[in-house]
Design an enzyme around this catalytic site. Structure first.
Site, PDB file in Angstrom:
ATOM      1  N   SER A  52      -2.863   4.245   1.096  1.00 40.93           N
ATOM      2  CA  SER A  52      -3.080   3.101   0.208  1.00 40.93           C
ATOM      3  C   SER A  52      -1.971   2.065   0.364  1.00 40.93           C
ATOM      4  O   SER A  52      -0.790   2.400   0.417  1.00 40.93           O
ATOM      5  CB  SER A  52      -3.124   3.560  -1.247  1.00 40.93           C
ATOM      6  OG  SER A  52      -4.209   4.437  -1.437  1.00 40.93           O
ATOM      7  N   ASN A  75       1.213  16.903  -4.376  1.00 32.09           N
ATOM      8  CA  ASN A  75       2.048  15.790  -3.916  1.00 32.09           C
ATOM      9  C   ASN A  75       2.237  14.774  -5.033  1.00 32.09           C
ATOM     10  O   ASN A  75       1.352  14.567  -5.864  1.00 32.09           O
ATOM     11  CB  ASN A  75       1.426  15.112  -2.681  1.00 32.09           C
ATOM     12  CG  ASN A  75       0.446  14.024  -3.074  1.00 32.09           C
ATOM     13  OD1 ASN A  75       0.838  12.887  -3.349  1.00 32.09           O
ATOM     14  ND2 ASN A  75      -0.828  14.378  -3.159  1.00 32.09           N
ATOM     15  N   CYS A 135      -5.233   7.477  -8.079  1.00 29.98           N
ATOM     16  CA  CYS A 135      -3.947   8.151  -7.866  1.00 29.98           C
ATOM     17  C   CYS A 135      -3.524   8.732  -9.216  1.00 29.98           C
ATOM     18  O   CYS A 135      -3.456   8.007 -10.207  1.00 29.98           O
ATOM     19  CB  CYS A 135      -2.899   7.175  -7.343  1.00 29.98           C
ATOM     20  SG  CYS A 135      -1.275   7.971  -7.224  1.00 29.98           S
ATOM     21  N   LYS A 170     -12.878   5.069  -4.758  1.00 28.00           N
ATOM     22  CA  LYS A 170     -12.480   6.495  -4.763  1.00 28.00           C
ATOM     23  C   LYS A 170     -12.134   6.934  -6.178  1.00 28.00           C
ATOM     24  O   LYS A 170     -11.205   6.409  -6.798  1.00 28.00           O
ATOM     25  CB  LYS A 170     -11.284   6.716  -3.836  1.00 28.00           C
ATOM     26  CG  LYS A 170     -10.897   8.191  -3.724  1.00 28.00           C
ATOM     27  CD  LYS A 170      -9.879   8.417  -2.633  1.00 28.00           C
ATOM     28  CE  LYS A 170      -9.615   9.885  -2.398  1.00 28.00           C
ATOM     29  NZ  LYS A 170      -8.670  10.098  -1.292  1.00 28.00           N
ATOM     30  N   ASN A 197     -10.304  12.169  -5.597  1.00 26.72           N
ATOM     31  CA  ASN A 197      -8.873  12.155  -5.323  1.00 26.72           C
ATOM     32  C   ASN A 197      -8.302  13.499  -5.824  1.00 26.72           C
ATOM     33  O   ASN A 197      -9.056  14.381  -6.242  1.00 26.72           O
ATOM     34  CB  ASN A 197      -8.215  10.971  -6.050  1.00 26.72           C
ATOM     35  CG  ASN A 197      -6.918  10.504  -5.382  1.00 26.72           C
ATOM     36  OD1 ASN A 197      -6.091  11.313  -4.982  1.00 26.72           O
ATOM     37  ND2 ASN A 197      -6.747   9.206  -5.265  1.00 26.72           N
TER      38      ASN A 197
HETATM   39  O1  RRO Z   1       0.926   8.293  -3.049  1.00 24.84           O
HETATM   40  C1  RRO Z   1       0.604   9.235  -3.806  1.00 24.84           C
HETATM   41  O2  RRO Z   1       1.431   9.873  -4.466  1.00 24.84           O
HETATM   42  C2  RRO Z   1      -0.816   9.634  -3.969  1.00 24.84           C
HETATM   43  C3  RRO Z   1      -1.870   8.765  -3.978  1.00 24.84           C
HETATM   44 BR1  RRO Z   1      -1.669   6.968  -3.630  1.00 24.84          BR
HETATM   45  C4  RRO Z   1      -3.178   9.229  -4.277  1.00 24.84           C
HETATM   46  O3  RRO Z   1      -4.169   8.495  -4.329  1.00 24.84           O
HETATM   47  N1  RRO Z   1      -3.335  10.537  -4.518  1.00 24.84           N
HETATM   48  C5  RRO Z   1      -2.316  11.400  -4.465  1.00 24.84           C
HETATM   49  O4  RRO Z   1      -2.512  12.609  -4.688  1.00 24.84           O
HETATM   50  N2  RRO Z   1      -1.052  10.935  -4.195  1.00 24.84           N
END
Ligand code: RRO
Length: 310
Positions: A52, A75, A135, A170, A197
């Protein structure tokens, strides 16, 4: 080009996009470079998606940003990205000689920001944009947009007015009704929906007695979330008419077929690429091909949503 990549049985249409096979690199995997996106295409992907990107550069969260658990990865990267003005160079370079659609994942802190980033991505050559409204852990964007049908509709409407390429949305599983959110996105003009997501999660280190991630909370991906994602695709398919892209825990062809049967027209592969490398696309595509042949189906399309028949 390999024979199976030209195989009519495997090709799919997704909004205005034509894919030689239904596998797509999920957003957020392997970063931004044109070089890595090309290695994914060599691995057999039918389309590629970038991480992104937003209007301004962001460094993201401090380490640790990833926690390995017994059932998947958590994450919290925090949307690190170089900003769209820098990233357009990678989009242009990635497009050179690329024989699959390039989808750029975008986010913003307002509807106007989403629209501006989308326009810049499309001007640079993106074949479609995927709106990250899901996210799970960055404030004032991501799932804060995708958990509110009114704000989501405003974002989708502004992006649709700004670009003439397909707009994919999404969605987050971290909502009470993903169907309500999907319906709002489609009503506002979404050309396709990606589900899902990551699932909001955390891990605690029993020795330090503290959360492992610097952000404490992050998003779980990998096989543990596949049944949640399949359920989301199944529910959305019963209520909206636009194509759905399944995402969440796909590791092999059988996982991919499960998503197609639930109602997905294509699938995204993420965590498995980080673990198995780019050839996972070829392995999944080959497996889908063998399955279709064995079952006597002439195309992927014939099994999309097949599990819904009474
Ligand atoms: O960058 C992130 O921490 C992240 C994003 Br943009 C997302 O859409 N989904 C995710 O699990 N981590």
């Amino acid at each position: 080009m390999k024979k199976y990549l030209k195989n009519r049985r495997l090709s799919v249409s997704l909004a205005d996009l034509r894919l030689a096979n239904p596998t797509i690199l999920a957003s957020g995997i392997l970063g931004y470079s044109a070089e890595t996106l090309k290695s994914i295409v060599e691995g057999g992907a039918g389309a590629v998606l970038t991480k992104s990107v937003g209007l301004k550069p962001r460094v993201g969260y401090a380490n640790p940003t990833i926690a390995q658990t017994s059932c998947g990865l958590i994450n919290a990267m925090g949307l690190p990205n170089p900003g769209i003005d820098e990233f357009v160079k990678e989009i242009r370079e990635a497009k050179t000689g690329l024989n699959v659609p390039l989808i750029v994942s975008i986010y913003g802190f307002s509807a106007e920001e989403y629209a501006t980033v989308a326009r810049k991505a499309v001007d640079a050559g993106a074949d479609a944009v995927e709106l990250n409204v899901s996210c799970p852990h960055v404030r004032e964007t991501g799932s804060e947009v995708g958990q509110n049908p009114k704000i989501l509709a405003e974002v989708v409407g502004k992006v649709k007015a700004a670009v003439d390429k397909p707009v994919i949305v999404k969605l987050s599983p971290n909502v009470t009704s993903i169907v309500e959110i999907a319906e709002a996105a489609v009503k506002a003009g979404a050309d396709a929906i990606t589900a899902i997501n990551t699932v909001k999660a955390m891990a605690i280190d029993t020795e330090t007695t503290m959360p492992i991630l610097s952000n404490k909370i992050g998003g779980l991906s990998g096989p543990a979330i596949k049944p949640i994602a399949v359920r989301c695709v199944y529910e959305i398919y019963e209520h909206v008419k636009v194509p759905i892209i399944g995402c969440g825990g796909i590791v092999n062809w059988r996982d991919a077929v499960e998503f197609l049967l639930a109602g997905a027209s294509a699938v995204q592969i993420g965590t498995a690429v980080a673990q198995k490398g780019p050839n996972v696309f070829r392995a999944v595509t080959r497996g889908i091909n063998v399955y279709l042949k064995r079952k006597g189906f002439e195309s992927v399309n014939k099994i999309v949503g097949l599990s819904h028949r009474s």
